[in-house]
Each structure stands twice: as structure tokens, then as C-alpha cells.
Design a protein around this motif. Structure first.
Motif, PDB file in Angstrom:
ATOM      1  N   ALA A  54      13.585  31.224 -22.167  1.00  0.00           N
ATOM      2  CA  ALA A  54      12.489  30.989 -23.046  1.00  0.00           C
ATOM      3  C   ALA A  54      12.503  32.418 -23.397  1.00  0.00           C
ATOM      4  N   PHE A  55      12.950  33.681 -22.974  1.00  0.00           N
ATOM      5  CA  PHE A  55      12.465  34.513 -23.145  1.00  0.00           C
ATOM      6  C   PHE A  55      13.753  35.412 -24.010  1.00  0.00           C
ATOM      7  N   TYR A  56      14.671  34.689 -23.664  1.00  0.00           N
ATOM      8  CA  TYR A  56      15.677  35.191 -24.358  1.00  0.00           C
ATOM      9  C   TYR A  56      15.859  34.518 -26.023  1.00  0.00           C
ATOM     10  N   GLY A  57      15.305  32.770 -26.325  1.00  0.00           N
ATOM     11  CA  GLY A  57      15.499  32.309 -27.391  1.00  0.00           C
ATOM     12  C   GLY A  57      14.039  33.444 -28.417  1.00  0.00           C
ATOM     13  N   PHE A  58      13.089  33.687 -27.468  1.00  0.00           N
ATOM     14  CA  PHE A  58      11.737  33.944 -28.382  1.00  0.00           C
ATOM     15  C   PHE A  58      12.481  35.374 -29.010  1.00  0.00           C
ATOM     16  N   LEU A  59      13.156  36.673 -28.254  1.00  0.00           N
ATOM     17  CA  LEU A  59      14.021  37.765 -28.309  1.00  0.00           C
ATOM     18  C   LEU A  59      14.939  37.816 -29.408  1.00  0.00           C
ATOM     19  N   ALA A  60      16.024  36.798 -29.467  1.00  0.00           N
ATOM     20  CA  ALA A  60      16.337  36.554 -30.427  1.00  0.00           C
ATOM     21  C   ALA A  60      16.449  35.680 -32.136  1.00  0.00           C
ATOM     22  N   GLY A  61      15.065  34.997 -31.749  1.00  0.00           N
ATOM     23  CA  GLY A  61      14.316  34.732 -33.077  1.00  0.00           C
ATOM     24  C   GLY A  61      13.478  36.196 -33.342  1.00  0.00           C
ATOM     25  N   VAL A  62      12.687  36.486 -32.599  1.00  0.00           N
ATOM     26  CA  VAL A  62      11.544  37.897 -33.073  1.00  0.00           C
ATOM     27  C   VAL A  62      13.344  38.392 -34.282  1.00  0.00           C
ATOM     28  N   CYS A  63      14.399  38.767 -33.328  1.00  0.00           N
ATOM     29  CA  CYS A  63      15.018  39.580 -34.378  1.00  0.00           C
ATOM     30  C   CYS A  63      15.783  38.710 -35.043  1.00  0.00           C
ATOM     31  N   ALA A  64      16.119  37.405 -35.268  1.00  0.00           N
ATOM     32  CA  ALA A  64      16.198  36.804 -36.514  1.00  0.00           C
ATOM     33  C   ALA A  64      15.340  36.385 -37.778  1.00  0.00           C
ATOM     34  N   ASP A  66      13.379  38.965 -38.955  1.00  0.00           N
ATOM     35  CA  ASP A  66      13.408  40.669 -39.007  1.00  0.00           C
ATOM     36  C   ASP A  66      14.831  41.264 -39.280  1.00  0.00           C
ATOM     37  N   HIS A  67      15.241  40.765 -40.027  1.00  0.00           N
ATOM     38  CA  HIS A  67      16.437  42.160 -39.797  1.00  0.00           C
ATOM     39  C   HIS A  67      16.682  43.482 -39.837  1.00  0.00           C
ATOM     40  N   ASP A  68      14.726  44.365 -40.022  1.00  0.00           N
ATOM     41  CA  ASP A  68      15.008  45.795 -40.166  1.00  0.00           C
ATOM     42  C   ASP A  68      14.527  45.911 -38.989  1.00  0.00           C
ATOM     43  N   ILE A  69      14.525  45.384 -37.863  1.00  0.00           N
ATOM     44  CA  ILE A  69      13.810  46.228 -36.510  1.00  0.00           C
ATOM     45  C   ILE A  69      15.486  46.561 -36.140  1.00  0.00           C
ATOM     46  N   THR A  70      14.149  48.121 -35.729  1.00  0.00           N
ATOM     47  CA  THR A  70      15.336  48.364 -34.828  1.00  0.00           C
ATOM     48  C   THR A  70      15.601  48.883 -33.469  1.00  0.00           C
ATOM     49  N   ASP A  71      13.427  48.495 -32.997  1.00  0.00           N
ATOM     50  CA  ASP A  71      13.611  49.050 -31.993  1.00  0.00           C
ATOM     51  C   ASP A  71      13.145  47.442 -31.538  1.00  0.00           C
ATOM     52  N   ILE A  72      13.186  46.869 -29.723  1.00  0.00           N
ATOM     53  CA  ILE A  72      11.918  46.100 -29.377  1.00  0.00           C
ATOM     54  C   ILE A  72      11.900  46.835 -28.158  1.00  0.00           C
ATOM     55  N   PHE A  73      10.155  47.185 -27.615  1.00  0.00           N
ATOM     56  CA  PHE A  73      10.182  47.306 -26.470  1.00  0.00           C
ATOM     57  C   PHE A  73       9.629  46.410 -25.949  1.00  0.00           C
ATOM     58  N   VAL A  74       9.957  46.121 -23.968  1.00  0.00           N
ATOM     59  CA  VAL A  74       8.997  44.814 -23.621  1.00  0.00           C
ATOM     60  C   VAL A  74       9.040  46.000 -22.082  1.00  0.00           C
ATOM     61  N   ASP A  75       7.551  45.017 -22.464  1.00  0.00           N
ATOM     62  CA  ASP A  75       6.735  45.939 -20.667  1.00  0.00           C
ATOM     63  C   ASP A  75       6.259  44.759 -19.553  1.00  0.00           C
ATOM     64  N   ALA A  76       7.093  44.537 -18.660  1.00  0.00           N
ATOM     65  CA  ALA A  76       6.357  43.891 -17.977  1.00  0.00           C
ATOM     66  C   ALA A  76       7.637  42.679 -17.806  1.00  0.00           C
ATOM     67  N   THR A  77       8.910  42.852 -17.575  1.00  0.00           N
ATOM     68  CA  THR A  77       9.860  41.551 -18.060  1.00  0.00           C
ATOM     69  C   THR A  77       9.724  41.314 -16.449  1.00  0.00           C
ATOM     70  N   PHE A  78       9.517  41.728 -15.468  1.00  0.00           N
ATOM     71  CA  PHE A  78       9.774  40.511 -14.622  1.00  0.00           C
ATOM     72  C   PHE A  78       8.437  39.142 -14.484  1.00  0.00           C
ATOM     73  N   ARG A  79       7.325  40.154 -15.346  1.00  0.00           N
ATOM     74  CA  ARG A  79       6.103  39.127 -15.292  1.00  0.00           C
ATOM     75  C   ARG A  79       6.533  37.923 -16.449  1.00  0.00           C
ATOM     76  N   ILE A  80       7.384  38.235 -17.377  1.00  0.00           N
ATOM     77  CA  ILE A  80       6.846  37.549 -18.241  1.00  0.00           C
ATOM     78  C   ILE A  80       8.180  36.784 -18.466  1.00  0.00           C
ATOM     79  N   ALA A  81       9.441  36.898 -17.281  1.00  0.00           N
ATOM     80  CA  ALA A  81      10.293  35.895 -17.139  1.00  0.00           C
ATOM     81  C   ALA A  81       9.887  35.122 -15.705  1.00  0.00           C
ATOM     82  N   ALA A  82       8.258  35.760 -14.873  1.00  0.00           N
ATOM     83  CA  ALA A  82       8.338  34.551 -13.712  1.00  0.00           C
ATOM     84  C   ALA A  82       9.935  34.421 -12.988  1.00  0.00           C
ATOM     85  N   ASN A  83       9.879  35.415 -12.923  1.00  0.00           N
ATOM     86  CA  ASN A  83      11.166  35.578 -11.859  1.00  0.00           C
ATOM     87  C   ASN A  83      11.873  37.027 -11.752  1.00  0.00           C
TER      88      ASN A  83
END
Length: 130
Positions: A54-64, A66-83
Motif C-alpha cells: 500500500a505504501f508503494y502504491g501511495f508513493l507511485a500515485g503521488v508521483c503519477a 504530479d510530474h513536477d515533484i523533485t523530492d519526496i521525504f518520508v518520516d517513520a518508514t517502519f511505522r507507516i509500513a507496520a513492518n
């Protein structure tokens, strides 16, 4: 320790040097007053994101979206993924590395663990910043 502060500094720096859009992803809305208002702040809990797929799908959707995104910063990766599984994290980051190349977007993640708990092969395509 101090990963979120470092991430916030990097987000705010990117806002000033980016020729496009900067996104900061967090689990809950906690960084509202820390992140520059020109960065898009997104809380994954709002969208029910749980697990690496789900996390990957979310990030791919964000990129899809808005083609003008240069940077994506993610805080608390393990907490979001719950893994906290290192192998699952590595597989996820491999896919994100491919997404980075496709979308021409730089990704930065905070991960709360010691480097020795992560698969060594992960550092073939990931860079330790702190």
C-alpha cells in the motif's frame, strides 16, 4: 536519534533549492509547524496506508499525480509500513528505487534501527545519510 529533525531540515532546504515540488510524507500530522508551507505535507493515516504494498502504491500515485515533484521525504518508514522486517524493507526500497528512476524523483526515508539490522545488499542502491 534526531532523524526527524534532520529530515525536516532537508525538506526545508529542498524547498529553497528545488525547481519543482517537494513532498513530506508522515504517518500522522505532526510536522505541520516544522515543515516549510511550500512543501506538501501528507499524512498516510488519512489515506489508510498500511503495509509496504500500500505504501508503494501511495508513493507511485503521488508521483503519477504530479510530474513536477523533485523530492519526496518520508518520516517513520517502519511505522507507516507496520513492518520492521529488513528483507521486506529492502524489497520495498528496490521498488521505490525503480520508481525514483521512472519519475525522476529523489526519495529520502527515515528508518529507526541500527544499520547492522538491515540487509547489507540494501546499501547497493541506498545511501546512509546520518
Amino acid at each position: 536519534t534526531g532523524k526527524t529533525k534532520v529530515l525536516v531540515d532537508k525538506v526545508n532546504e529542498a524547498v529553497h533549492v528545488s525547481s519543482g515540488n517537494v513532498v513530506c510524507v508522515e504517518k500522522e500530522t505532526k510536522l505541520t509547524y516544522d515543515v516549510n508551507y511550500r512543501a506538501r505535507l501528507v499524512a498516510t493515516d488519512t489515506f489508510g496506508v498500511v503495509g509496504y504494498d500500500a505504501f508503494y502504491g501511495f508513493l507511485a500515485g503521488v508521483c503519477a499525480g504530479d510530474h513536477d515533484i523533485t523530492d519526496i521525504f518520508v518520516d517513520a518508514t517502519f511505522r507507516i509500513a507496520a513492518n520492521r522486517d529488513g528483507d521486506a524493507l529492502e524489497a520495498f526500497l528496490k521498488k521505490v528505487n525503480e520508481l525514483s528512476a521512472i519519475s525522476d524523483t529523489k526519495f529520502t526515508f527515515t528508518i529507526s534501527t541500527d544499520a547492522e539490522n538491515l540487509p547489507e545488499s540494501m546499501f547497493e542502491f541506498c545511501e546512509k545519510l546520518n
